[in-house]
Design an enzyme around this catalytic site. Sequence first.
Site, PDB file in Angstrom:
ATOM      1  CB  SER A   1     -16.003  12.827   1.928  1.00 25.75           C
ATOM      2  OG  SER A   1     -15.108  13.803   2.382  1.00 25.75           O
TER       3      SER A   1
ATOM      4  CB  ALA B   1       3.162   2.310   4.659  1.00 28.42           C
TER       5      ALA B   1
ATOM      6  CG  LEU C   1      -3.969   9.318   2.511  1.00 30.78           C
ATOM      7  CD1 LEU C   1      -4.628  10.095   1.374  1.00 30.78           C
ATOM      8  CD2 LEU C   1      -3.944   7.834   2.169  1.00 30.78           C
TER       9      LEU C   1
ATOM     10  N   GLY D   1       0.867  -1.175   0.000  1.00 29.18           N
ATOM     11  CA  GLY D   1       0.000   0.000   0.000  1.00 29.18           C
ATOM     12  C   GLY D   1       0.903   1.224   0.000  1.00 29.18           C
TER      13      GLY D   1
ATOM     14  NE  ARG E   1      -6.227   8.335  10.128  1.00 30.51           N
ATOM     15  CZ  ARG E   1      -6.975   8.865   9.172  1.00 30.51           C
ATOM     16  NH1 ARG E   1      -6.673  10.040   8.668  1.00 30.51           N
ATOM     17  NH2 ARG E   1      -8.038   8.225   8.717  1.00 30.51           N
TER      18      ARG E   1
ATOM     19  NE  ARG F   1     -12.370  12.105  10.565  1.00 30.50           N
ATOM     20  CZ  ARG F   1     -11.491  11.576   9.723  1.00 30.50           C
ATOM     21  NH1 ARG F   1     -10.796  10.508  10.069  1.00 30.50           N
ATOM     22  NH2 ARG F   1     -11.305  12.096   8.530  1.00 30.50           N
TER      23      ARG F   1
ATOM     24  CG  HIS G   1     -15.418   8.838   9.341  1.00 30.04           C
ATOM     25  ND1 HIS G   1     -16.442   9.667   8.986  1.00 30.04           N
ATOM     26  CD2 HIS G   1     -14.297   9.374   8.794  1.00 30.04           C
ATOM     27  CE1 HIS G   1     -15.962  10.659   8.240  1.00 30.04           C
ATOM     28  NE2 HIS G   1     -14.662  10.498   8.116  1.00 30.04           N
TER      29      HIS G   1
HETATM   30  C1  LIG Z   1     -12.697   4.790   3.186  1.00 24.99           C
HETATM   31  C2  LIG Z   1     -11.418   5.360   3.718  1.00 24.99           C
HETATM   32  C3  LIG Z   1     -11.044   6.653   3.392  1.00 24.99           C
HETATM   33  C4  LIG Z   1      -9.850   7.179   3.877  1.00 24.99           C
HETATM   34  N1  LIG Z   1      -9.532   8.459   3.545  1.00 24.99           N
HETATM   35  C5  LIG Z   1      -8.370   8.974   4.000  1.00 24.99           C
HETATM   36  C6  LIG Z   1      -7.988  10.294   3.630  1.00 24.99           C
HETATM   37  O1  LIG Z   1      -8.700  11.000   2.911  1.00 24.99           O
HETATM   38  N2  LIG Z   1      -6.816  10.765   4.082  1.00 24.99           N
HETATM   39  C7  LIG Z   1      -5.992  10.027   4.874  1.00 24.99           C
HETATM   40  O2  LIG Z   1      -4.927  10.503   5.232  1.00 24.99           O
HETATM   41  N3  LIG Z   1      -6.330   8.761   5.222  1.00 24.99           N
HETATM   42  C8  LIG Z   1      -7.493   8.225   4.812  1.00 24.99           C
HETATM   43  N4  LIG Z   1      -7.822   6.949   5.175  1.00 24.99           N
HETATM   44  C9  LIG Z   1      -6.850   6.115   5.903  1.00 24.99           C
HETATM   45  C10 LIG Z   1      -5.776   5.605   4.963  1.00 24.99           C
HETATM   46  O3  LIG Z   1      -6.339   5.282   3.726  1.00 24.99           O
HETATM   47  C11 LIG Z   1      -5.056   4.372   5.481  1.00 24.99           C
HETATM   48  O4  LIG Z   1      -4.735   4.510   6.817  1.00 24.99           O
HETATM   49  C12 LIG Z   1      -3.770   4.132   4.698  1.00 24.99           C
HETATM   50  O5  LIG Z   1      -4.018   4.132   3.326  1.00 24.99           O
HETATM   51  C13 LIG Z   1      -3.084   2.847   5.107  1.00 24.99           C
HETATM   52  O6  LIG Z   1      -1.985   2.616   4.252  1.00 24.99           O
HETATM   53  P1  LIG Z   1      -0.983   1.424   4.510  1.00 24.99           P
HETATM   54  O7  LIG Z   1      -0.001   1.450   3.406  1.00 24.99           O
HETATM   55  O8  LIG Z   1      -0.490   1.492   5.890  1.00 24.99           O
HETATM   56  O9  LIG Z   1      -1.867   0.095   4.425  1.00 24.99           O
HETATM   57  P2  LIG Z   1      -2.766  -0.522   3.243  1.00 24.99           P
HETATM   58  O10 LIG Z   1      -3.009   0.419   2.148  1.00 24.99           O
HETATM   59  O11 LIG Z   1      -3.925  -1.153   3.907  1.00 24.99           O
HETATM   60  O12 LIG Z   1      -1.847  -1.645   2.639  1.00 24.99           O
HETATM   61  C14 LIG Z   1      -1.631  -2.854   3.279  1.00 24.99           C
HETATM   62  C15 LIG Z   1      -0.814  -3.733   2.365  1.00 24.99           C
HETATM   63  O13 LIG Z   1      -0.366  -4.862   3.090  1.00 24.99           O
HETATM   64  C16 LIG Z   1      -0.648  -6.050   2.388  1.00 24.99           C
HETATM   65  N5  LIG Z   1      -0.788  -7.082   3.410  1.00 24.99           N
HETATM   66  C17 LIG Z   1      -1.469  -7.033   4.582  1.00 24.99           C
HETATM   67  N6  LIG Z   1      -1.300  -8.162   5.277  1.00 24.99           N
HETATM   68  C18 LIG Z   1      -0.496  -8.957   4.544  1.00 24.99           C
HETATM   69  C19 LIG Z   1       0.040 -10.257   4.726  1.00 24.99           C
HETATM   70  N7  LIG Z   1      -0.215 -10.969   5.811  1.00 24.99           N
HETATM   71  N8  LIG Z   1       0.820 -10.747   3.752  1.00 24.99           N
HETATM   72  C20 LIG Z   1       1.088 -10.037   2.621  1.00 24.99           C
HETATM   73  N9  LIG Z   1       0.619  -8.803   2.409  1.00 24.99           N
HETATM   74  C21 LIG Z   1      -0.164  -8.266   3.356  1.00 24.99           C
HETATM   75  C22 LIG Z   1      -1.838  -5.741   1.550  1.00 24.99           C
HETATM   76  O14 LIG Z   1      -1.889  -6.592   0.442  1.00 24.99           O
HETATM   77  C23 LIG Z   1      -1.546  -4.297   1.161  1.00 24.99           C
HETATM   78  O15 LIG Z   1      -0.672  -4.276   0.070  1.00 24.99           O
HETATM   79  C24 LIG Z   1      -9.021   6.409   4.708  1.00 24.99           C
HETATM   80  C25 LIG Z   1      -9.396   5.120   5.038  1.00 24.99           C
HETATM   81  C26 LIG Z   1     -10.597   4.615   4.586  1.00 24.99           C
HETATM   82  C27 LIG Z   1     -11.021   3.267   5.066  1.00 24.99           C
END
Ligand SMILES: Cc1cc2nc3c(=O)[nH]c(=O)nc-3n(C[C@H](O)[C@H](O)[C@H](O)COP(=O)(O)OP(=O)(O)OC[C@H]3O[C@@H](n4cnc5c(N)ncnc54)[C@H](O)[C@@H]3O)c2cc1C
Lengths: 261, 644
Positions: free
Chosen positions: B284, B44, B448, B42, B442, B337, B266
């Site tokens: 949103s 990160a 993001l 994702g 948060r 929120r 939320h």
């Molecule tokens: C509907 C919604 C709207 C949002 N809007 C906003 C916003 O406007 N602004 C903001 O700042 N934040 C927002 N957020 C929060 C934000 O989107 C997330 O916190 C953030 O994108 C998380 O990113 P990440 O890379 O940590 O994890 P993720 O994007 O969840 O990525 C996780 C990754 O890990 C992999 N993975 C997980 N477990 C395993 C495993 N066991 N083995 C192999 N791969 C695995 C998955 O395949 C994926 O690739 C929103 C969240 C939601 C739910």
Amino acid sequence: MAGSNPNAKPMNLTLKVWRQQNRNTQGNIVDYQVRDISPDMSFLEMLDVLNEDLLRKGDEPVAFDHDCREGICGSCNLFINGRAHGPEPGTTTCQLHMRKFSDGDTITIEPWRAEAFPVNKDLSVDRSAFDRIIQAGGYVSVNTGGVPDANEIPIPKSIADQAFDAATCIGCGACVAACKNASAMLFVSAKVSQLALLPQGQVERKTRVENMIAQMDKEGFGACTNIGSCAAECPVGISLENIAILNREFLAAKATSNNLA
Amino acid sequence: MILDAKIPDGPIAEKWDKHKFNVKLVNPANKRKYDVIVVGTGLAGASAAASLAELGYNVKAFTFHDSPRRAHSIAAQGGINAAKNYQNDGDSVYRLFYDTVKGGDYRAREANVYRLAQVSVNIIDQCVAQGVPFAREYGGLLANRSFGGAQVSRTFYARGQTGQQLLLGAYSALSRQVAYGKVKLYTRSEMLDVVIIDGQARGIITRNLITGEIQQHAAHAVVLATGGYGNVFYLSTNAKYCNVTAAWRAHKKGAFFANPCFTQIHPTCIPVSGDYQSKLTLMSESLRNDGRVWVPKTVEMAERLRAGQIHVNDIKEEDRDYFLERKYPAFGNLVPRDVASRNAKQMCDEGRGVGSSGLAVYLDFSEIIKRIGADGVSQKYGNLFAMYEKITDEDPYKQPMRIYPAVHYTMGGLWVDYNLQTTIPGLYATGECNFSDHGANRLGASALMQGLADGYFVIPYTIGDYLAKTKPVPVDAKHPAFAEAEAAVRERISKFLSINGTRTPDDFHKALGHIMWEYCGMARTAEGLQHAKKEIQKLRKEFWQDLKVVGVNDDLNQTLEKAGRVADFLELGELMVDDAYNRNESCGGHFREEYQDAKGEAKRDDENYAYVAAWEYMGDNQPERLNKEPLEFENVKLSTRSYE
Ligand SMILES: Cc1cc2nc3c(=O)[nH]c(=O)nc-3n(C[C@H](O)[C@H](O)[C@H](O)COP(=O)(O)OP(=O)(O)OC[C@H]3O[C@@H](n4cnc5c(N)ncnc54)[C@H](O)[C@@H]3O)c2cc1C
Ligand code: SF4
Ligand code: FES
């Protein structure tokens, strides 16, 4: 618990679902009955109901891809009654709701069909060919750090908006599934025009389009004959104009001699 | 164990620069001798994998998705914060830092938050250079909006699809490294355990989701970027596949889990419509800028509404209770929120909820429609209104939306020090997976920012410090620790397949979600939490006796995948309850009913609870041990949040 519409009547449906154990086996259509389907359910929730039933009976649930269920991740990909993502235009499978169907309907559900998208199992297909096309050039070659300030290069709003429109492709593959040639032109053109429109994409403009097209051909996608079924079925409205841009970009790249690769 | 956060000393504004200078560097020629595993692609993970590969490390990146572009990050709507101060409205690194610490209700680590605010500005530059099409003004410069109650406009956005555009940017950088052969990408590969050799993380065990093949992967360091665990509640705004397995497996191998009870609810989501409901959809936050929240003044009227005897549009102005405006005249519908969510719940608890289930309040746009017309509203919120109508079959231009709070984000996660290293040397956690920089709550548009800060700008430095102290010789892939971890994974899978009971993984998951939502959701009590603990233990026992999974391991088996994830949620759920029980205060997303003032506002206890609760796994079915990282506030003055 009743749904949001207290007058909505539950439906009974016949499903004709493609079942296939894995890539190396033949598949076939199997009939299932689902009962008491609320019109407020999403199409995938209806399949969840089927799968829970199958599992309780000791049968293997139907494999299908999905994740966000909000129309943005591009995972869901069902061919419903002969149409990619089903009957509602501009809608992914996960955002399709059962109120678009009627009690007693028979619904045929198949996977995307394309040589470049082999079936993993049942309704799940392998779309890694799309990743390989992006790997061939769908990026701007900048490393992390050392880039200019974000406001250093102003970009006219109209251009930025147009690039954004192209960039909204969710990589679902409906365009390929809808095309009788199984061409990936709409998908490829969306990325090519996004980057061709933006100043950041200029440096690699020529090699990018050539490399991406070469990879597309290598993956076994068909040729584009400008029928337009891709754009008609694209859930996010990627326009055919992108294909015109791609063709122009490709010709311009071919016409010059200084491009390598 | 003493928790050392390894915060560099010196003034807050200089810590990061100083630290970057002090960390050891890996000689450029040696970088290719190090292998780094990044689990999760994702925001990160993709940003970390690409950046590490650019530096010259050999990266192996794993995702259970079929492509990195599908990660849950893709769904983020609103935007990303950065202290660019392009709007000349008084923003600064310090203000973003301050807002984040305060917004987190003083339960975040100052030094990390300051660094986050510092690197936020670089993120936007990086994304623009990648071709991310952010919204722009007519003059061609980047547009900003104010988000989530912030008093400055520091949020960058790409219509309602910011997460998508940022992720596609990171994915493109990652794809480029895949093409160069510096990243080997493993899609549809689920990490099921970490491998520890001599106390250091040296690899992982994965299952190929298509073939069922169990694989061992060795590396000098492992980064977990596996997202949040909101789906422990079954229903949440998270994508269906989001789960805690990677973090939980690491936890059981020795990584402490911090503040698990800090979850964000939320306020504006589309309410549940039936038992079949599989997930909840966010509307949103920006809608609260123009929508007015209300319920009928009386229970009788709400009952008639629910029974369909009257229509919402028949309710007269004087019979509506705009409860947020009434209770919080200064902030009105724009309270944070947690406050908005709790108040909606309170109205429904009083019996004044609407919709056929009674678990919804109205978000009304009639006033703004009158003021700027339906066209004007459509320009602002058209896509959201369309999505709402698609899902509910109700037209929000003609009648108010129904909304209800839903689980959205988890502030808790793996404990990490300033270097983002967990309590297992060589194991790092980034993005939503770590306990992060958001304290107990948060702010909008900051997840993001944090994911990309961690991946592009923090981990590339801090992991180098660790690797520089590790010999550049290949990891012993024949070490028995690999075989042991693999055997444990196989045994667990066989167990799932052999129970042959009667209840499906979803069935257990829903039951768990129900317990969590009821007792560890928006409002918690000591009594409720104790009850929940017993219920979860009971459910977990039933799970291991009565689970039904069909099919085999050596095949795409989505039921088997679910079973493993639910098994981990069933353990995490109990820890969340323990954590919520331990924290005798109300702060941010954690509201204990015992700790509120006469007006129902949260009562924080800085004297006794200004710490990070980092839980240590002590063995199956053993109580976990609580370790505390005291939080020191040297720059921000602790104060009580007030929104009246
Ligand atoms: C509907 C919604 C709207 C949002 N809007 C906003 C916003 O406007 N602004 C903001 O700042 N934040 C927002 N957020 C929060 C934000 O989107 C997330 O916190 C953030 O994108 C998380 O990113 P990440 O890379 O940590 O994890 P993720 O994007 O969840 O990525 C996780 C990754 O890990 C992999 N993975 C997980 N477990 C395993 C495993 N066991 N083995 C192999 N791969 C695995 C998955 O395949 C994926 O690739 C929103 C969240 C939601 C739910
Ligand atoms: S162009 Fe449209 S149909 Fe094709 S992959 Fe992209 S979003 Fe899907
Ligand atoms: S499940 Fe994500 S687009 Fe349909």
